[in-house]
Design a protein around this motif. Structure first.
Motif, PDB file in Angstrom:
ATOM      1  N   VAL A  29      -2.262 -10.081  -2.910  1.00 52.40           N
ATOM      2  CA  VAL A  29      -2.340 -10.118  -4.372  1.00 52.40           C
ATOM      3  C   VAL A  29      -1.042 -10.645  -4.958  1.00 52.40           C
ATOM      4  O   VAL A  29      -1.042 -11.526  -5.833  1.00 52.40           O
ATOM      5  CB  VAL A  29      -2.661  -8.713  -4.933  1.00 52.40           C
ATOM      6  CG1 VAL A  29      -2.493  -8.682  -6.443  1.00 52.40           C
ATOM      7  CG2 VAL A  29      -4.061  -8.287  -4.555  1.00 52.40           C
ATOM      8  N   LEU A  30       0.095 -10.131  -4.482  1.00 52.74           N
ATOM      9  CA  LEU A  30       1.382 -10.565  -5.018  1.00 52.74           C
ATOM     10  C   LEU A  30       1.657 -12.029  -4.699  1.00 52.74           C
ATOM     11  O   LEU A  30       2.231 -12.746  -5.527  1.00 52.74           O
ATOM     12  CB  LEU A  30       2.504  -9.671  -4.494  1.00 52.74           C
ATOM     13  CG  LEU A  30       2.465  -8.216  -4.975  1.00 52.74           C
ATOM     14  CD1 LEU A  30       3.608  -7.425  -4.358  1.00 52.74           C
ATOM     15  CD2 LEU A  30       2.488  -8.121  -6.486  1.00 52.74           C
ATOM     16  N   THR A  31       1.244 -12.497  -3.535  1.00 54.99           N
ATOM     17  CA  THR A  31       1.430 -13.912  -3.185  1.00 54.99           C
ATOM     18  C   THR A  31       0.717 -14.809  -4.189  1.00 54.99           C
ATOM     19  O   THR A  31       1.297 -15.770  -4.701  1.00 54.99           O
ATOM     20  CB  THR A  31       0.910 -14.202  -1.764  1.00 54.99           C
ATOM     21  OG1 THR A  31       1.643 -13.425  -0.831  1.00 54.99           O
ATOM     22  CG2 THR A  31       1.038 -15.669  -1.414  1.00 54.99           C
ATOM     23  N   ASP A  32      -0.532 -14.487  -4.470  1.00 49.60           N
ATOM     24  CA  ASP A  32      -1.286 -15.284  -5.449  1.00 49.60           C
ATOM     25  C   ASP A  32      -0.592 -15.296  -6.799  1.00 49.60           C
ATOM     26  O   ASP A  32      -0.460 -16.349  -7.441  1.00 49.60           O
ATOM     27  CB  ASP A  32      -2.708 -14.747  -5.594  1.00 49.60           C
ATOM     28  CG  ASP A  32      -3.565 -14.961  -4.368  1.00 49.60           C
ATOM     29  OD1 ASP A  32      -3.175 -15.761  -3.494  1.00 49.60           O
ATOM     30  OD2 ASP A  32      -4.626 -14.308  -4.267  1.00 49.60           O
ATOM     31  N   PRO A  39       8.135 -15.661  -8.864  1.00 47.22           N
ATOM     32  CA  PRO A  39       8.481 -14.272  -8.541  1.00 47.22           C
ATOM     33  C   PRO A  39       9.217 -13.599  -9.701  1.00 47.22           C
ATOM     34  O   PRO A  39      10.033 -14.225 -10.369  1.00 47.22           O
ATOM     35  CB  PRO A  39       9.379 -14.388  -7.314  1.00 47.22           C
ATOM     36  CG  PRO A  39       9.868 -15.788  -7.306  1.00 47.22           C
ATOM     37  CD  PRO A  39       8.868 -16.617  -8.045  1.00 47.22           C
ATOM     38  N   PRO A  40       8.928 -12.336  -9.945  1.00 48.40           N
ATOM     39  CA  PRO A  40       9.626 -11.612 -11.016  1.00 48.40           C
ATOM     40  C   PRO A  40      10.996 -11.143 -10.528  1.00 48.40           C
ATOM     41  O   PRO A  40      11.312 -11.225  -9.339  1.00 48.40           O
ATOM     42  CB  PRO A  40       8.705 -10.416 -11.263  1.00 48.40           C
ATOM     43  CG  PRO A  40       8.114 -10.151  -9.917  1.00 48.40           C
ATOM     44  CD  PRO A  40       7.920 -11.513  -9.294  1.00 48.40           C
ATOM     45  N   ALA A  55       6.619  -4.151   5.818  1.00 54.11           N
ATOM     46  CA  ALA A  55       6.190  -5.538   5.615  1.00 54.11           C
ATOM     47  C   ALA A  55       6.253  -5.921   4.138  1.00 54.11           C
ATOM     48  O   ALA A  55       6.696  -7.015   3.787  1.00 54.11           O
ATOM     49  CB  ALA A  55       4.774  -5.738   6.152  1.00 54.11           C
ATOM     50  N   VAL A  56       5.839  -5.029   3.248  1.00 57.53           N
ATOM     51  CA  VAL A  56       5.850  -5.316   1.814  1.00 57.53           C
ATOM     52  C   VAL A  56       7.286  -5.399   1.310  1.00 57.53           C
ATOM     53  O   VAL A  56       7.644  -6.335   0.586  1.00 57.53           O
ATOM     54  CB  VAL A  56       5.051  -4.254   1.023  1.00 57.53           C
ATOM     55  CG1 VAL A  56       5.206  -4.455  -0.477  1.00 57.53           C
ATOM     56  CG2 VAL A  56       3.591  -4.289   1.412  1.00 57.53           C
ATOM     57  N   ARG A  57       8.112  -4.444   1.687  1.00 56.76           N
ATOM     58  CA  ARG A  57       9.513  -4.458   1.241  1.00 56.76           C
ATOM     59  C   ARG A  57      10.224  -5.722   1.705  1.00 56.76           C
ATOM     60  O   ARG A  57      10.935  -6.365   0.934  1.00 56.76           O
ATOM     61  CB  ARG A  57      10.244  -3.219   1.741  1.00 56.76           C
ATOM     62  CG  ARG A  57       9.801  -1.957   1.022  1.00 56.76           C
ATOM     63  CD  ARG A  57      10.562  -0.753   1.487  1.00 56.76           C
ATOM     64  NE  ARG A  57      10.161  -0.501   2.874  1.00 56.76           N
ATOM     65  CZ  ARG A  57      10.892   0.121   3.782  1.00 56.76           C
ATOM     66  NH1 ARG A  57      12.087   0.560   3.475  1.00 56.76           N
ATOM     67  NH2 ARG A  57      10.451   0.312   5.000  1.00 56.76           N
ATOM     68  N   GLU A  58      10.026  -6.098   2.950  1.00 50.99           N
ATOM     69  CA  GLU A  58      10.669  -7.302   3.480  1.00 50.99           C
ATOM     70  C   GLU A  58      10.144  -8.558   2.794  1.00 50.99           C
ATOM     71  O   GLU A  58      10.901  -9.482   2.514  1.00 50.99           O
ATOM     72  CB  GLU A  58      10.462  -7.392   4.995  1.00 50.99           C
ATOM     73  CG  GLU A  58      11.253  -6.362   5.769  1.00 50.99           C
ATOM     74  CD  GLU A  58      10.960  -6.391   7.257  1.00 50.99           C
ATOM     75  OE1 GLU A  58      10.005  -7.105   7.693  1.00 50.99           O
ATOM     76  OE2 GLU A  58      11.664  -5.691   7.999  1.00 50.99           O
ATOM     77  N   TRP A  59       8.846  -8.604   2.525  1.00 44.51           N
ATOM     78  CA  TRP A  59       8.256  -9.773   1.883  1.00 44.51           C
ATOM     79  C   TRP A  59       8.791  -9.931   0.468  1.00 44.51           C
ATOM     80  O   TRP A  59       9.122 -11.041   0.032  1.00 44.51           O
ATOM     81  CB  TRP A  59       6.731  -9.654   1.878  1.00 44.51           C
ATOM     82  CG  TRP A  59       6.080 -10.839   1.267  1.00 44.51           C
ATOM     83  CD1 TRP A  59       5.769 -12.014   1.867  1.00 44.51           C
ATOM     84  CD2 TRP A  59       5.682 -10.982  -0.102  1.00 44.51           C
ATOM     85  NE1 TRP A  59       5.199 -12.880   0.966  1.00 44.51           N
ATOM     86  CE2 TRP A  59       5.142 -12.265  -0.253  1.00 44.51           C
ATOM     87  CE3 TRP A  59       5.733 -10.139  -1.206  1.00 44.51           C
ATOM     88  CZ2 TRP A  59       4.644 -12.721  -1.459  1.00 44.51           C
ATOM     89  CZ3 TRP A  59       5.247 -10.601  -2.409  1.00 44.51           C
ATOM     90  CH2 TRP A  59       4.708 -11.883  -2.517  1.00 44.51           C
ATOM     91  N   ILE A  60       8.881  -8.825  -0.284  1.00 42.63           N
ATOM     92  CA  ILE A  60       9.391  -8.892  -1.661  1.00 42.63           C
ATOM     93  C   ILE A  60      10.815  -9.421  -1.671  1.00 42.63           C
ATOM     94  O   ILE A  60      11.170 -10.281  -2.481  1.00 42.63           O
ATOM     95  CB  ILE A  60       9.281  -7.513  -2.347  1.00 42.63           C
ATOM     96  CG1 ILE A  60       7.808  -7.197  -2.637  1.00 42.63           C
ATOM     97  CG2 ILE A  60      10.093  -7.471  -3.638  1.00 42.63           C
ATOM     98  CD1 ILE A  60       7.553  -5.806  -3.148  1.00 42.63           C
TER      99      ILE A  60
END
Length: 158
Positions: A29-32, A39-40, A55-60
């Motif tokens: 969802v965040l990628t889209d 990115p905010p 995975a989410v923390r690293e991706w952000i």
């Protein structure tokens, strides 16, 4: 249900509905959204397992945003999303019975669009957060050819 809200505009950017959501769904969802809007500065979230996943923390961090987790048991730190969740529950979910996941996705997405484009928000001067874009009217004496876009020329601003 995963709700993504823009804290500045109060716009509901996405509602992901599924039987179970995990960190991969959050990243999807965040990628889209990041592709469409960039990115905010920060991504604020609760401390649910799908958000605190490594995975989410690293991706952000990899996309250049920062995380802003709220303290456990402190919903007031995420007031815009909590307010949105309350409105979604009161205005839609409490009055509906969904017979399938597909039906829930369609009905909830229709409500999200109504929330963004038509529903007045008192915090925004009783205007919707993302009203429908009104295109500048095309000149009446120049019909557009089928091969050209129907974008009208806008006046020059000084």
């Amino acid at each position: 249900m995963l709700n993504v809200i823009d804290e500045f505009t109060r716009e509901s950017l996405a509602i992901r509905i599924d039987r179970k959501l995990n960190s991969i769904n959050v990243i999807d969802v965040l990628t889209d959204l990041f592709i469409l809007r960039g990115p905010p500065g920060h991504v604020r979230s609760d401390n649910g397992p799908e958000f605190i996943a490594k995975a989410v923390r690293e991706w952000i961090v990899a996309v250049g945003a920062k995380t802003a987790f709220i303290e456990p048991g402190s919903p007031w730190e995420n007031g815009y999303c909590e307010s949105f969740n309350s409105k979604l529950r009161d205005e839609l979910l409490n009055g509906e019975i969904f017979y399938s996941l597909a039906e829930a996705k369609v009905v909830i997405e229709n409500w999200r669009r109504h929330y963004n484009t038509e529903r007045p928000h008192s915090s925004l001067g009783y205007r919707p957060p993302a009203p429908q874009v009104v295109q500048w009217p095309a000149p009446l004496n120049e019909p557009a050819s089928p091969a050209t876009p129907t974008m009208a020329k806008r006046p020059t601003m000084h």
